[in-house]
Design an enzyme around this catalytic site. Structure first.
Site, PDB file in Angstrom:
ATOM      1  N   GLY A   1     -18.776  11.852 111.208  1.00 18.14           N
ATOM      2  CA  GLY A   1     -18.930  13.000 110.307  1.00 18.14           C
ATOM      3  C   GLY A   1     -17.974  14.120 110.676  1.00 18.14           C
ATOM      4  CB  ALA A   2     -14.768  13.943 112.556  1.00 17.21           C
ATOM      5  CB  ALA A   3     -14.124  15.528 107.339  1.00 18.54           C
TER       6      ALA A   3
ATOM      7  CB  ILE B   1     -21.560  19.861 113.049  1.00 21.42           C
ATOM      8  CG1 ILE B   1     -22.796  20.609 112.533  1.00 21.42           C
ATOM      9  CG2 ILE B   1     -21.672  19.670 114.575  1.00 21.42           C
ATOM     10  CD1 ILE B   1     -24.113  19.853 112.704  1.00 21.42           C
TER      11      ILE B   1
ATOM     12  CD  GLN C   1     -22.223   5.966 111.859  1.00 20.66           C
ATOM     13  OE1 GLN C   1     -22.915   6.689 112.565  1.00 20.66           O
ATOM     14  NE2 GLN C   1     -21.383   6.455 110.973  1.00 20.66           N
TER      15      GLN C   1
ATOM     16  CG  ASN D   1     -31.768  17.026 112.026  1.00 17.32           C
ATOM     17  OD1 ASN D   1     -32.065  16.749 113.179  1.00 17.32           O
ATOM     18  ND2 ASN D   1     -31.397  18.232 111.663  1.00 17.32           N
TER      19      ASN D   1
ATOM     20  CG  ASP E   1     -34.185  22.582 118.956  1.00 18.17           C
ATOM     21  OD1 ASP E   1     -34.128  23.157 117.865  1.00 18.17           O
ATOM     22  OD2 ASP E   1     -33.991  21.363 119.088  1.00 18.17           O
TER      23      ASP E   1
ATOM     24  NE  ARG F   1     -31.146  27.059 116.597  1.00 21.31           N
ATOM     25  CZ  ARG F   1     -31.209  26.122 115.658  1.00 21.31           C
ATOM     26  NH1 ARG F   1     -32.221  25.266 115.639  1.00 21.31           N
ATOM     27  NH2 ARG F   1     -30.282  26.042 114.719  1.00 21.31           N
TER      28      ARG F   1
ATOM     29  CG  HIS G   1     -33.631  18.780 116.334  1.00 28.58           C
ATOM     30  ND1 HIS G   1     -33.523  20.059 116.791  1.00 28.58           N
ATOM     31  CD2 HIS G   1     -32.810  18.685 115.262  1.00 28.58           C
ATOM     32  CE1 HIS G   1     -32.653  20.718 116.028  1.00 28.58           C
ATOM     33  NE2 HIS G   1     -32.213  19.903 115.087  1.00 28.58           N
TER      34      HIS G   1
ATOM     35  CB  SER H   1     -27.018  26.441 112.964  1.00 30.38           C
ATOM     36  OG  SER H   1     -27.903  25.326 112.920  1.00 30.38           O
TER      37      SER H   1
END
Length: 332
Positions: A12-14, A17, A113, A132, A160, A163, A188, A243
């Site tokens: 998900g590199a593009a 995050i 994967q 998630n 978390d 945080r 999470h 985030s």
């Protein structure tokens, strides 16, 4: 002697995050300022052009530690020879979607994967699942990558954890580096239990328990917990995006501590495969307090658990069991 480069995969590199994470890895924030890296960036075919743009930027940034970039939409190419895999790619929950819809999409992503990592990753590859539902995605990955040791498959609850450190630091007006040993127990998700009963703050007269310094159990047992549990939603409300920056930074913290070790007397939170410690059912990926040495994590043992904590720890375990059942029902 210069060190051999470590191959780090980001899926998900593009995405948001991924875009925040890859420069941190290339700059040595994840593996250390003397550790060269080769970045493997994997994403889905519709993101191929954006992924190529990220690759161009990595080249343009001229990071001294970056010894190569593989940008691909092919899982086999992406997973080949990787020593560390940060699994950021996943299917996000969209408006009107049921949990089962999201779960079945993620189960199929993590199944495929896992198969690519199983066949092509370096032996002893360390895996961190960020997407998630992170705990359950990690469990599915473990299921379909049986040759990767179960101790090498983890999920991110360090966000978390960080945080919680941040909330205590703000409340007491102390540097966040002076606060340690908060714990995130469980999932999470909004059932996680941020626990300060063992947390300490460095003061001019030595270490003091957080509860003693805050002197407000109502806040610690109420607003503090809900703020940490719901922080992700609050950021989406404020930023209109999730985030990404803090998630990327805490993924670096998670891997760095795992590989390079935690400071003496400090523990951190990691989602790991339960061995039954603290009466948490084994066979779940659950967040525990851990210490790390020589590239291995160990669950901190023997912490006293009060009745309030016990209930909250059991509640989040119950949710994880339900998620596990839902995920397995999607497989059949």
């Amino acid at each position: 002697m210069a060190k051999e480069p470590v191959r780090v995969l980001v899926t998900g590199a593009a995405g948001q995050i991924g875009y925040a994470l890859v420069p941190m890895i290339a700059r040595g924030i994840m593996l250390g300022a003397d550790q060269p890296v080769i970045l493997h960036m994997l994403d889905i075919p519709p993101a191929a052009e954006a992924l190529n743009g990220v690759k161009m930027e990595l080249v343009d940034a001229a990071f001294p530690l970056l010894k190569g970039v593989v940008a691909t939409t092919d899982a086999v190419e992406g997973c080949t020879g990787v020593n560390v895999a940060v699994m950021v790619g996943g299917f996000p929950r969209k408006e009107g979607m049921e949990r089962k819809d999201v779960m079945s999409k993620n189960v199929s992503i993590y199944k495929s994967q896992a198969a690519a990592l199983e066949k092509h990753a370096a032996p002893n590859c360390k895996v961190l699942v960020v997407a998630n539902p992170a705990n359950t995605n990690a469990l599915i990955l473990k299921e379909f990558a049986p040759s990767i040791p179960e101790k090498n498959i983890t999920c991110l609850t360090r966000l978390d954890h960080n945080r919680a450190l941040g909330q205590i630091s703000e409340r007491l007006s102390v540097p966040v580096s002076d606060v340690k040993n908060v714990i995130i127990w469980g999932n999470h998700s909004s059932t996680q239990y941020p626990d300060v009963n063992h947390a300490k703050v460095q003061t001019s007269s030595g270490e003091k328990p957080v509860r003693e310094l805050v002197k407000n159990d109502e806040w610690l047992n109420g607003e503090f917990i809900t703020t940490v549990q719901q922080r992700g939603a609050a950021i989406i409300k404020a930023r209109k995006l999730s985030s990404a920056l803090s998630a990327a930074s805490s993924a670096c913290d998670h891997i760095r501590d795992w590989v390079l070790g935690t400071p003496e007397g400090t523990f951190v939170s990691m989602g790991v495969y339960s061995d039954g410690s603290y009466d948490v059912p084994s066979g779940l990926i659950y967040s525990f307090p851990v210490t790390c040495r020589n590239g291995e994590w160990s669950i901190v043992q023997g912490l006293p658990i009060d009745e309030v904590s016990r209930k909250k720890m059991d509640l989040t375990a119950e949710e994880l069991k339900e998620e596990k059942d839902l995920a397995y029902s999607c497989l059949s």
